[in-house]
Design a protein around this motif. Sequence first.
Motif, PDB file in Angstrom:
ATOM      1  N   VAL A 108       0.402  -0.786  -0.325  1.00 29.14           N
ATOM      2  CA  VAL A 108      -0.058   0.142  -0.043  1.00 29.14           C
ATOM      3  C   VAL A 108       0.977   0.722   0.010  1.00 29.14           C
ATOM      4  O   VAL A 108       1.034   2.157  -0.911  1.00 29.14           O
ATOM      5  N   HIS A 109       2.130   1.014   0.670  1.00 34.09           N
ATOM      6  CA  HIS A 109       3.018   2.277   1.035  1.00 34.09           C
ATOM      7  C   HIS A 109       3.939   1.986   0.284  1.00 34.09           C
ATOM      8  O   HIS A 109       5.237   2.663   0.453  1.00 34.09           O
ATOM      9  N   GLY A 110       4.372   1.136  -0.638  1.00 30.05           N
ATOM     10  CA  GLY A 110       5.403   1.513  -1.762  1.00 30.05           C
ATOM     11  C   GLY A 110       4.584   2.085  -3.019  1.00 30.05           C
ATOM     12  O   GLY A 110       4.722   2.897  -3.149  1.00 30.05           O
ATOM     13  N   GLY A 111       6.752   1.703  -3.836  1.00 26.73           N
ATOM     14  CA  GLY A 111       6.260   2.443  -4.896  1.00 26.73           C
ATOM     15  C   GLY A 111       7.759   2.500  -5.607  1.00 26.73           C
ATOM     16  O   GLY A 111       8.439   1.217  -4.784  1.00 26.73           O
ATOM     17  N   TRP A 112       8.864   4.004  -5.880  1.00 25.76           N
ATOM     18  CA  TRP A 112       9.855   3.763  -6.490  1.00 25.76           C
ATOM     19  C   TRP A 112      10.544   4.814  -5.603  1.00 25.76           C
ATOM     20  O   TRP A 112      10.038   5.651  -5.149  1.00 25.76           O
ATOM     21  N   GLU A 113      11.758   3.631  -5.414  1.00 27.37           N
ATOM     22  CA  GLU A 113      13.097   4.615  -4.652  1.00 27.37           C
ATOM     23  C   GLU A 113      14.070   4.255  -5.703  1.00 27.37           C
ATOM     24  O   GLU A 113      15.002   3.925  -6.212  1.00 27.37           O
ATOM     25  N   LEU A 114      15.084   5.624  -5.172  1.00 20.56           N
ATOM     26  CA  LEU A 114      16.199   5.534  -5.606  1.00 20.56           C
ATOM     27  C   LEU A 114      17.007   5.147  -4.700  1.00 20.56           C
ATOM     28  O   LEU A 114      17.008   5.378  -4.268  1.00 20.56           O
ATOM     29  N   ALA A 115      18.117   4.224  -6.160  1.00 17.91           N
ATOM     30  CA  ALA A 115      18.863   3.172  -5.113  1.00 17.91           C
ATOM     31  C   ALA A 115      20.650   2.904  -4.937  1.00 17.91           C
ATOM     32  O   ALA A 115      21.258   2.616  -4.124  1.00 17.91           O
TER      33      ALA A 115
END
Length: 148
Positions: free
Chosen positions: A63-70
């Motif tokens: 639900v609170h997921g998504g994309w992040e810079l790694a």
Amino acid sequence: MARSTNTQFAVAVHVLTYLAGTADSGPVSSEQLSQSTNANPVYVRRVLGPLREAGLVRSRPGVHGGWELAAEPGTVTLAQVWRLLQGTDPVLGLHGPDPACEIGRGVQRSLTALDRAIAGAVAAELERFTVQDVLTGAVARPADQLPG
């Protein structure tokens, strides 16, 4: 001005810069990235695939997921992004002439050599800049104020 038909590099740089600029806010949804880039969410996810495979971004499910810079934005060069998405595809949009046409074969050889030189020059220029430079606006400064 004519627009390029392949926008993957531009969308990738936009997405990486957006993720760098919103890193403190947590994961960003594909829909948010789609809205920011003004591109279809499926297209944005297609661009994100190679970036994830290269370890530049990661996705978090839920639900609170998504994309992040790694990766650190200062370590990701625009040349790295260019090579991931452009690969060995021609920059000039080469065509396949009639194999029986001697002149056409010569034109093709010349254009192929030019294409490799241009691709190398593009990558060399992009090597000078990082996602951090895009985020801070360093790339948009007059040439005499650019890094390097």
